[in-house]
Scaffold this motif. Structure first.
Motif, short mmCIF file in Angstrom:
data_model
loop_
_atom_site.label_atom_id
_atom_site.label_comp_id
_atom_site.label_asym_id
_atom_site.label_seq_id
_atom_site.Cartn_x
_atom_site.Cartn_y
_atom_site.Cartn_z
N GLN A 1 0.85 -1.19 0.00
CA GLN A 1 0.00 0.00 0.00
C GLN A 1 0.89 1.25 0.00
O GLN A 1 2.00 1.22 0.49
CB GLN A 1 -0.91 0.02 1.23
N VAL A 2 0.35 2.35 -0.52
CA VAL A 2 1.09 3.61 -0.55
C VAL A 2 0.86 4.36 0.76
O VAL A 2 -0.27 4.51 1.21
CB VAL A 2 0.62 4.49 -1.74
N ASN A 3 1.96 4.82 1.39
CA ASN A 3 1.83 5.57 2.64
C ASN A 3 1.78 7.07 2.35
O ASN A 3 1.73 7.49 1.20
CB ASN A 3 2.96 5.21 3.62
N ASP A 4 1.80 7.90 3.38
CA ASP A 4 1.66 9.35 3.24
C ASP A 4 2.81 9.99 2.46
O ASP A 4 2.64 11.03 1.83
CB ASP A 4 1.57 10.02 4.62
N GLN A 5 4.02 9.40 2.51
CA GLN A 5 5.17 9.96 1.82
C GLN A 5 5.28 9.48 0.38
O GLN A 5 6.22 9.83 -0.32
CB GLN A 5 6.47 9.59 2.56
N GLY A 6 4.34 8.67 -0.07
CA GLY A 6 4.37 8.16 -1.44
C GLY A 6 5.17 6.88 -1.60
O GLY A 6 5.38 6.42 -2.71
N ALA A 7 5.61 6.30 -0.50
CA ALA A 7 6.36 5.04 -0.56
C ALA A 7 5.39 3.87 -0.41
O ALA A 7 4.33 3.99 0.18
CB ALA A 7 7.40 5.01 0.55
N TYR A 8 5.79 2.74 -0.96
CA TYR A 8 5.01 1.51 -0.80
C TYR A 8 5.44 0.84 0.49
O TYR A 8 6.62 0.80 0.82
CB TYR A 8 5.26 0.56 -1.97
N GLN A 9 4.46 0.29 1.22
CA GLN A 9 4.81 -0.42 2.44
C GLN A 9 3.85 -1.56 2.68
O GLN A 9 2.72 -1.56 2.21
CB GLN A 9 4.86 0.52 3.65
N VAL A 10 4.35 -2.53 3.44
CA VAL A 10 3.54 -3.68 3.83
C VAL A 10 3.99 -4.11 5.22
O VAL A 10 5.17 -4.05 5.55
CB VAL A 10 3.69 -4.83 2.79
#
Length: 158
Positions: A117-126
């Motif tokens: 998923q995309v976080n607030d900074q525009g990075a993908y995270q899981v």
């Protein structure tokens, strides 16, 4: 002279017990964490790896980067967050589909993948809870149409 009264015999017995205990510990650890290096189709795997390296070189020449961030200490049975930053010429892009693949060498039944998923900074995270201790390989794929970008990391879960 009895055996238990001789300090030399007692020292030899203690050394023997330490060596046997260390060997048993090493066997148990090896059985829990064996990574294995056997590949059924070694030549084809090497060819695919060469193609992957060529594609990665082309993306780097175009200014694409994919940075993975994994926890400093990976702990099994604990939820931890893995992050991937996809950028072109230092501009973060987050409009593609990202998937994280978790592989356990030699134990394919434990392999799994999750969408990122995309976080607030525009990075993908899981956020992942690794079920077992030992060696894990993480591969992150960013796809959009024919565009494919990959990055990988090897980690050891405690």
């Amino acid at each position: 002279m009895k055996v238990y009264k001789s300090p030399v015999m007692m020292l030899m017995l203690a050394l023997f017990l330490v060596l046997v205990s260390a060997t048993i510990y090493r066997i148990i650890t090896a059985l829990e964490t064996h990574p294995g290096l056997v590949v059924a189709d070694a030549y084809e795997t090497g060819e695919r790896y060469g193609e992957t390296l060529d594609a990665r070189k082309k993306l780097v020449a175009q200014g694409w980067t994919l940075e993975l961030t994994i926890p400093n200490v990976v702990i099994h049975n604990t939820p931890q967050t893995y992050t991937a930053i996809n950028a072109k010429n230092n501009k973060v892009l987050s409009t593609a589909k990202a998937t994280a693949y978790f592989y356990r060498p030699l134990e394919m039944k434990h392999d799994f993948s999750l969408p990122m998923q995309v976080n607030d900074q525009g990075a993908y995270q899981v956020s992942v809870n690794l079920p077992l201790k030992g060696r894990w390989d993480l591969v992150v794929e960013i796809t959009k149409g024919d565009f494919l970008q990959q990055a990988s990391a090897r980690m050891f879960a405690q």
